[in-house]
Design an enzyme around this catalytic site. Sequence first.
Site, PDB file in Angstrom:
ATOM      1  CD1 TRP A  74      -3.151   0.883   0.783  1.00 47.27           C
ATOM      2  CD2 TRP A  74      -1.885   2.149   1.771  1.00 47.27           C
ATOM      3  NE1 TRP A  74      -4.043   2.313   0.924  1.00 47.27           N
ATOM      4  CE2 TRP A  74      -3.158   2.961   1.672  1.00 47.27           C
ATOM      5  CE3 TRP A  74      -0.884   3.255   2.634  1.00 47.27           C
ATOM      6  CZ2 TRP A  74      -3.373   4.551   1.849  1.00 47.27           C
ATOM      7  CZ3 TRP A  74      -1.000   4.395   2.818  1.00 47.27           C
ATOM      8  CH2 TRP A  74      -2.227   5.198   2.535  1.00 47.27           C
ATOM      9  N   GLY A 101       5.731   0.114   6.874  1.00 42.27           N
ATOM     10  CA  GLY A 101       6.144   1.019   7.744  1.00 42.27           C
ATOM     11  C   GLY A 101       6.656   2.253   7.010  1.00 42.27           C
ATOM     12  CD  GLU A 486     -19.252   2.067  10.311  1.00 41.93           C
ATOM     13  OE1 GLU A 486     -18.521   2.971  10.431  1.00 41.93           O
ATOM     14  OE2 GLU A 486     -19.173   0.782   9.691  1.00 41.93           O
ATOM     15  CE  LYS A 490     -18.198   0.093   6.481  1.00 41.47           C
ATOM     16  NZ  LYS A 490     -17.457   0.297   7.662  1.00 41.47           N
ATOM     17  CE  LYS A 608     -10.634  -5.810   8.387  1.00 42.23           C
ATOM     18  NZ  LYS A 608     -11.714  -4.739   8.350  1.00 42.23           N
TER      19      LYS A 608
HETATM   20  C1  G6P Z   1      -8.890   1.447   8.280  1.00 42.43           C
HETATM   21  C2  G6P Z   1      -9.818   0.478   7.982  1.00 42.43           C
HETATM   22  C3  G6P Z   1     -11.171   0.826   8.689  1.00 42.43           C
HETATM   23  C4  G6P Z   1     -10.953   0.769   9.768  1.00 42.43           C
HETATM   24  C5  G6P Z   1      -9.921   1.955  10.421  1.00 42.43           C
HETATM   25  C6  G6P Z   1      -9.480   1.688  11.663  1.00 42.43           C
HETATM   26  O1  G6P Z   1      -9.223   2.794   7.677  1.00 42.43           O
HETATM   27  O2  G6P Z   1     -10.146   0.237   6.511  1.00 42.43           O
HETATM   28  O3  G6P Z   1     -12.152  -0.327   8.404  1.00 42.43           O
HETATM   29  O4  G6P Z   1     -12.318   1.205  10.711  1.00 42.43           O
HETATM   30  O5  G6P Z   1      -8.779   1.540   9.568  1.00 42.43           O
HETATM   31  O6  G6P Z   1      -8.936   0.307  11.972  1.00 42.43           O
HETATM   32  P1  G6P Z   1      -8.785  -0.345  13.307  1.00 42.43           P
HETATM   33  O7  G6P Z   1      -8.324  -1.551  13.083  1.00 42.43           O
HETATM   34  O8  G6P Z   1      -7.911   0.641  14.527  1.00 42.43           O
HETATM   35  O9  G6P Z   1     -10.085  -0.413  13.861  1.00 42.43           O
END
Ligand code: G6P
Length: 613
Positions: A74, A101, A486, A490, A608
């Site tokens: 990424w 990182g 939320e 989505k 993610k």
């Molecule tokens: C990323 C993911 C989201 C998630 C956010 C926080 O942006 O795409 O789906 O809500 O990170 O991630 P965490 O693992 O800390 O809940």
Amino acid sequence: MCGIVGYIGNKQAYPILIKGLQRLEYRGYDSAGIALLNDDKLNVYKAKGKVSDLVRFAEQQNINGTVGIAHTRWATHGEPNTVNAHPHYSQSEELALIHNGIIENYAVLKEGLKEHGYTFYSQTDTEVLIQLIEYVKKSNNIDLSTAVQLALNQVVGAYAIAVIEKGRPDVIVAARKGSPLVVGIGEDEFFLASDATPIVEYTDKVVYIGEEEIVTLERGKSLKIKTIGNVEKNHEVMKLEMTLSQLEKGGYPHFMIKEIFEQPKTLSDSMRGRVNIDENNITLAGFIDNKEKFLNAKRIIITACGTSWHAGLIGKYAIEEFARIPVEVEYSSEFRYRKPVINCDDVVIAISQSGETADTLAAVELAKSNGAFIFGICNVVGSSIPRNTHSGCYTHAGPEIGVASTKAFTAQVTVLTMLAMMIGKEKGTLDNEKYLKVVSELGKIPEKMSLILKQDNVIAEFAKTFTYAQNFIYLGRGYNFPVALEGALKLKEISYIHAEGYPAAEMKHGPIALISHEMPVVVIAPSAGMYEKVVSNIQEIKARKGKIISIVTEGDVVVSNLSDYIISIPDTEECLVPLLAAIPLQLLAYHIAVVKGCDVDQPRNLAKSVTVE
Ligand code: G6P
């Protein structure tokens, strides 16, 4: 973000590494690469795009070798292309490195290395690190592990890395700081990965590598771990609870829809051993062990990102209602840098599905250093946040693979509700009748979720109507305002339709200007809560010809008559409505994205697990 995998053993490394990358693709999917040691050769193959693009390219090459490392990226530094993809060779092509990182001082290090004759081909910070390791190794004439250790002492930033060396088919050296790294221990073989998902198929024995630790995986020898300060460390072998079937689609076309449908079960799993319906009781061990911290707290600060932040907002409503403790909900990325006032009688709750989000981890460290008590609510067992908090509570939603979070969200809300009720009960701010009612209703939520899921076909059908839309508005009040946020998140994440969530009454202060016959407005309008107020808000939209999609309680008449589309949910306690209302919103976003032909599980530009700032 980025996923890293490594293998050393007696099997062919390539299939294990590729399968591992596919499991980690949720962490990044703009380019991928693999390095294999075969006899005296160190082969690196890279491709722009997904792991499947790498497979198409690599399978034309020599993919033999029982040692290798692989990466799915990424992009942070430099656009996603083959040159910037990992692994990166060192100048002599004797070393290859993968990295997750950010090396913050890469520019200074690069200038220094240029003066020593090093040339750079990519725009990445990672290439700087491998050149540095090579420079340190050659100029001191030392082994790879020592060179990695000395080089990392010069690095500012976050990393999980793995390095292999031409002519040394018996060793992988890996290290971590700020980014996760897990080693799997098999029979005469080691696996290495950003999380346990690539490992579970082969072994259930894992070692989580700690902060600033370097691990040497050497064929035929036991694991060696030392710190970057050169202190030898013992390691604890843990048993994985994950199963392989949790990582597969199980007949569903996407992980996201599988995970939406899993929610009746994941909610039961979140409550198992905690909510006792027969005895009308809730027990959260993480709370009981630290009861005084919560009962004496002057304030609770919730810190999180993305969907977890939305869950935190619902947690605020529940904790303030039941426990009467003021709650602030902070974006971790703001909290960590804005010099917040944190006191030693504050309780800080960090919410994270992955347990690895860099900003939330940094917020935890900041709050800890200011003397606060830190409570983690995480899904991934053994991840960094649970290991860095004083206490906490796992959500037990099981592995969530779809990038857009669904089941982890409802599990977070469940845990927060249980926590709020426990504090309220212990403090005496939640009366027993209400407590018993909510406990009993919590137990019914999985079944009620199953009833909502039966409307999937209906939602799929009317989702087709909305593929034209460029914008959506989501409205809710009270507990359902965060649900509106939320729902909007989505939709934008996976369908690329711009969507905004608002408290319904805030409409008239601006967003109402956007309403026309083309604007779909999703309204969460259950009978529990401020029903009449929401009805007035819906009237205001109707008067301006907005297309109204309402989430209503079964048997509703008034809102249903005003709406163009309705989805009904069973009645429940007001504080539990988010657990039900979230489901139709997840389904709506999913089906709109599918009809639009979007890549639901791996939406563009997202990852993610966000392990960079
Ligand atoms: C990323 C993911 C989201 C998630 C956010 C926080 O942006 O795409 O789906 O809500 O990170 O991630 P965490 O693992 O800390 O809940």
